[in-house]
Design a protein around this motif. Structure first.
Motif, PDB file in Angstrom:
ATOM      1  N   THR A   7       0.850  -1.182   0.000  1.00 45.27           N
ATOM      2  CA  THR A   7       0.000   0.000   0.000  1.00 45.27           C
ATOM      3  C   THR A   7       0.889   1.237   0.000  1.00 45.27           C
ATOM      4  O   THR A   7       2.103   1.159   0.196  1.00 45.27           O
ATOM      5  CB  THR A   7      -0.901   0.035   1.243  1.00 45.27           C
ATOM      6  N   SER A   8       0.280   2.398  -0.194  1.00 41.56           N
ATOM      7  CA  SER A   8       1.057   3.635  -0.183  1.00 41.56           C
ATOM      8  C   SER A   8       1.669   3.899   1.187  1.00 41.56           C
ATOM      9  O   SER A   8       2.685   4.587   1.297  1.00 41.56           O
ATOM     10  CB  SER A   8       0.173   4.814  -0.591  1.00 41.56           C
ATOM     11  N   ALA A   9       1.070   3.332   2.246  1.00 38.92           N
ATOM     12  CA  ALA A   9       1.616   3.465   3.597  1.00 38.92           C
ATOM     13  C   ALA A   9       2.556   2.317   3.944  1.00 38.92           C
ATOM     14  O   ALA A   9       3.010   2.202   5.077  1.00 38.92           O
ATOM     15  CB  ALA A   9       0.484   3.538   4.619  1.00 38.92           C
ATOM     16  N   GLU A  97     -11.331  -4.047   4.799  1.00 36.19           N
ATOM     17  CA  GLU A  97     -11.260  -2.600   5.018  1.00 36.19           C
ATOM     18  C   GLU A  97     -11.664  -2.251   6.449  1.00 36.19           C
ATOM     19  O   GLU A  97     -11.045  -1.394   7.096  1.00 36.19           O
ATOM     20  CB  GLU A  97     -12.164  -1.881   4.017  1.00 36.19           C
ATOM     21  N   THR A 193      -5.473  -3.551  -2.324  1.00 39.96           N
ATOM     22  CA  THR A 193      -4.503  -2.472  -2.118  1.00 39.96           C
ATOM     23  C   THR A 193      -5.183  -1.111  -2.193  1.00 39.96           C
ATOM     24  O   THR A 193      -4.943  -0.226  -1.357  1.00 39.96           O
ATOM     25  CB  THR A 193      -3.384  -2.554  -3.171  1.00 39.96           C
ATOM     26  N   THR A 194      -6.054  -0.942  -3.165  1.00 34.19           N
ATOM     27  CA  THR A 194      -6.776   0.320  -3.314  1.00 34.19           C
ATOM     28  C   THR A 194      -7.675   0.589  -2.112  1.00 34.19           C
ATOM     29  O   THR A 194      -7.719   1.714  -1.584  1.00 34.19           O
ATOM     30  CB  THR A 194      -7.618   0.299  -4.600  1.00 34.19           C
ATOM     31  N   ASP A 197      -5.635   1.633   0.848  1.00 31.87           N
ATOM     32  CA  ASP A 197      -5.167   3.010   0.669  1.00 31.87           C
ATOM     33  C   ASP A 197      -6.270   4.010   1.027  1.00 31.87           C
ATOM     34  O   ASP A 197      -6.009   5.054   1.639  1.00 31.87           O
ATOM     35  CB  ASP A 197      -4.715   3.242  -0.775  1.00 31.87           C
ATOM     36  N   ALA A 200      -6.525   4.146   4.756  1.00 30.81           N
ATOM     37  CA  ALA A 200      -5.410   4.907   5.325  1.00 30.81           C
ATOM     38  C   ALA A 200      -5.629   6.407   5.166  1.00 30.81           C
ATOM     39  O   ALA A 200      -5.343   7.195   6.076  1.00 30.81           O
ATOM     40  CB  ALA A 200      -4.101   4.483   4.666  1.00 30.81           C
ATOM     41  N   ALA A 201      -6.144   6.813   4.019  1.00 30.06           N
ATOM     42  CA  ALA A 201      -6.411   8.236   3.794  1.00 30.06           C
ATOM     43  C   ALA A 201      -7.466   8.754   4.765  1.00 30.06           C
ATOM     44  O   ALA A 201      -7.363   9.876   5.281  1.00 30.06           O
ATOM     45  CB  ALA A 201      -6.855   8.457   2.353  1.00 30.06           C
ATOM     46  N   PRO A 207       1.680   8.831   3.232  1.00 28.23           N
ATOM     47  CA  PRO A 207       2.470   7.833   2.499  1.00 28.23           C
ATOM     48  C   PRO A 207       3.765   7.535   3.237  1.00 28.23           C
ATOM     49  O   PRO A 207       4.333   8.392   3.908  1.00 28.23           O
ATOM     50  CB  PRO A 207       2.727   8.512   1.148  1.00 28.23           C
TER      51      PRO A 207
END
Length: 426
Positions: A7-9, A97, A193-194, A197, A200-201, A207
């Motif tokens: 993931t971005s994190a 999620e 993954t999306t 993300d 997380a947002a 990130p």
């Protein structure tokens, strides 16, 4: 063949195909055991307590009652596993999620911490500590050098010494996204993954940046307000360290499915159980067991939570119309072992403050029952912090509501009578 994504994190995701036809997943988090306070166990509970996306405390319990999904967790000696399993792909993604949002959620209200720590977990630990052979089992683990395994869950008499600052710091550091690994056996890894993300947002997770860490630091931490060089490991009034080797296999009593067990075995066999970000702080010392902390008589009762907020996770999952409410889960073995028969419209309790309330299943009550299970008010005994466990199940055409080790068991008659009135117009 294994697929991997990040993931971005920087949460690691692995798609490891198994023979199980169900959609199964395991989140693995390295959770060091700094002392006998039970801090890792407390944080495990808080993961399901609330998140920014799903703030209601009863989301997990409503989901287990109303959706065809299994979600559970267990804290071991140095690692905590969170399980998700269902036959439905879309629900699988939604459940992932939901759990991930709780994993990366950073801070908790004082009231939520107290209700889980001094209420629910206290009731759970006193329940376990009164079981025959419990103290002897802990003594044997210590004699074998399995110190962290002996103390990972904590003890009833020691919870009061665990302060809120230590809990929030431990959660924010050990549960940073890059310290979390997700293993799944089916599904679309890119879709997952999306979704993670997005979660997380919503939790305002930045990130990932690979900060250099030094002694006493946990590494990059999206949750804490300090800079990376200022982060300190959690401190507590009974702080000592640990040497025990991680024992990452959950006990058999968790009744793991084939799919979940296969993912955990893959995690172990591939040597993926990485040390937590502060592992150097927990080496070469030994934790002692404060046996005076067992079987505490202290009981904290809190004002009941009686709001009618609906379970947002369940509402979203059911919005597609795929999961009509037409069944209930089976009763756990502990409840069935306590009572051979279930007498309708009577609150029946035993000497250990376990109780049940049963009534006949009928199609005409299903809409009302579903509406009740969606509300916080129904789950008040558990989310208020009075009992170790509360649930609902079906047995021989009887709906059975139950609670385990309920400090307010003697006062539940009104709760049961109100339930009957709401369902049967009496």
């Amino acid at each position: 063949m294994t697929q991997e994504a990040r993931t971005s994190a920087n949460t690691r995701i692995l798609l490891c195909h198994t023979d199980s036809p169900e959609f199964s997943a395991v989140f693995a988090v390295a959770t060091p055991i700094p002392d006998a306070s039970g801090i890792a166990h407390v944080v495990e509970h808080l993961v399901f307590r609330s998140s920014t996306r799903y703030p209601e405390a009863h989301n997990l319990f409503a989901a287990l009652a109303l959706l065809p999904v299994k979600i559970n967790a267990t804290t071991l000696a140095g690692i905590t596993y969170y399980f998700v399993e269902t036959e439905h792909e879309r629900l699988f993604y939604q459940a992932l999620e939901f759990v991930y949002a709780g994993l990366i959620h950073c801070t908790y209200r004082s009231d939520d911490i107290k209700r889980e720590k001094d209420g629910v977990i206290f009731q759970e630990l006193t329940f376990r500590e009164r079981q025959p052979g419990y103290e002897a089992h802990i003594t044997d683990l210590m004699a074998e050098g399995r110190h962290t395994e002996a103390v990972a869950g904590g003890f009833s008499g020691g919870l009061a010494q665990l302060n809120e600052s230590a809990i929030n710091t431990y959660k924010a550091t050990c549960y940073s996204p890059q310290n979390i690994t997700l293993l799944m056996n089916n599904g679309d890894i890119h879709n997952v993954t999306t979704l993670l993300d997005i979660a997380a947002a919503q939790e305002s997770i930045r990130p990932y940046t690979n900060y250099k860490t030094g002694d006493g630091n946990f590494g990059d931490n999206n949750c804490a307000s300090e800079s990376a060089g200022q982060k300190q490991r959690p401190t507590n009034t009974n702080d000592s360290n640990t040497t025990s080797k991680v024992q990452p296999r959950p006990e058999q009593s968790k009744m793991l499915s084939e799919g979940i067990a296969a993912l955990i075995e893959y995690f172990i066999n591939e040597g993926m159980q990485t040390d937590s970000a502060d592992s150097s702080n927990y080496e070469n010392t030994v934790i002692s067991v404060p046996f005076e902390y067992l079987n505490s008589s202290r009981v904290a009762l809190f004002p009941p939570i009686m709001t009618n907020n609906q379970a947002s996770f369940v509402r979203e999952a059911k919005s597609s119309g795929q999961f009509p409410f037409n069944t209930l889960p089976s009763l756990p073995k502990y409840v069935l072992n306590n009572w051979e028969r279930f007498h309708p419209f009577l609150q029946v309790k035993n000497a250990h403050n376990d109780w049940y309330y049963a009534f006949p299943m009928a199609d005409k009550i299903l809409p009302r029952l579903e509406a009740l299970l969606m509300r916080e008010k129904f789950w008040s005994p558990r989310i208020s912090g009075d009992c170790y466990a509360q649930g609902i199940g079906l047995h021989e055409q009887n709906v059975v509501v139950y609670a385990i080790n309920d400090a307010a068991a003697a006062n539940r008659k009104a709760f049961c009578e109100q339930l009957r009135a709401q369902l049967f117009d009496v």
